[in-house]
Design a protein around this motif. Structure first.
Motif: not given
Length: 178
Positions: A34-40, A1-7, A67-68, A73-74
């Motif tokens: 290793x995750x990519x992340x977004x903080x909202x 799996x590529x880097x997961x995106x966690x929001x 983003x969602x 993952x959230x």
């Protein structure tokens, strides 16, 4: 799996809220794995009350939904106000309804970490339970470890819950590896 995106979504309108700081700390743990992340948080989720059809034309809402939609993952965090989640967080979660007709509706099949903060255990625990109920309604999978944090107790809330926070992040990654 590529880097997961966690929001991570939630917090308050205060720049240094305990909930916002805990969400940021949780994302730092995910980034270390290793995750990519977004903080909202704060102004990024300060939307008008949800009304079906009022999504288009609001660039902030569109960025939030994009983003969602890209999330693997959230994490949702809310302060407990009078025994339940804040209006800010509830309104942001109401906008997830705009994803109801997506190929992956709502949070369908996503692991969802939950953080509830309050000036007392009763509100923290009842807010965590409300977040679990909403996550189920949005078809997400709440992690077994959810964080209920009593912010009125002495000490730094982040330092006090590093262990449980790491466990929750680990559960998100374990779910994603399946």
């Amino acid at each position: 799996m590529t880097a997961p995106h966690i929001v991570a979504i939630g917090g308050t309108l205060r720049a240094e809220s305990a909930t916002g700081r805990l969400l940021a700390a949780t994302l730092e743990m995910a980034e270390a794995r290793g995750a990519r992340t977004t903080l909202l948080t704060g102004d990024a989720i300060a939307f008008p009350h949800y009304e079906p059809g009022n999504v288009e034309g609001n660039p902030a809402v569109m960025r939030y939904l994009e983003a969602l939609r890209s999330a693997d993952a959230v994490i949702v965090g809310s302060p407990g106000y009078h025994g339940t989640l804040s209006g800010l967080v509830k309104t942001a979660l109401d906008y997830v309804e705009a994803m109801s007709k997506d190929e992956r509706p709502y949070f369908d099949g996503l692991p969802v970490g939950l953080i509830a903060t309050a000036a007392g255990w009763q509100a923290a625990v009842s807010t965590l339970q409300a977040l679990r109920t909403i996550t189920h309604a949005l078809r997400g999978w709440p992690t077994p470890m959810g964080l209920a944090i009593n912010t009125i107790e002495p000490g730094d809330p982040i330092a006090k819950c590093n262990g449980p926070m790491a466990l929750m992040v680990g559960q998100i990654f374990n779910f994603l590896e399946r």
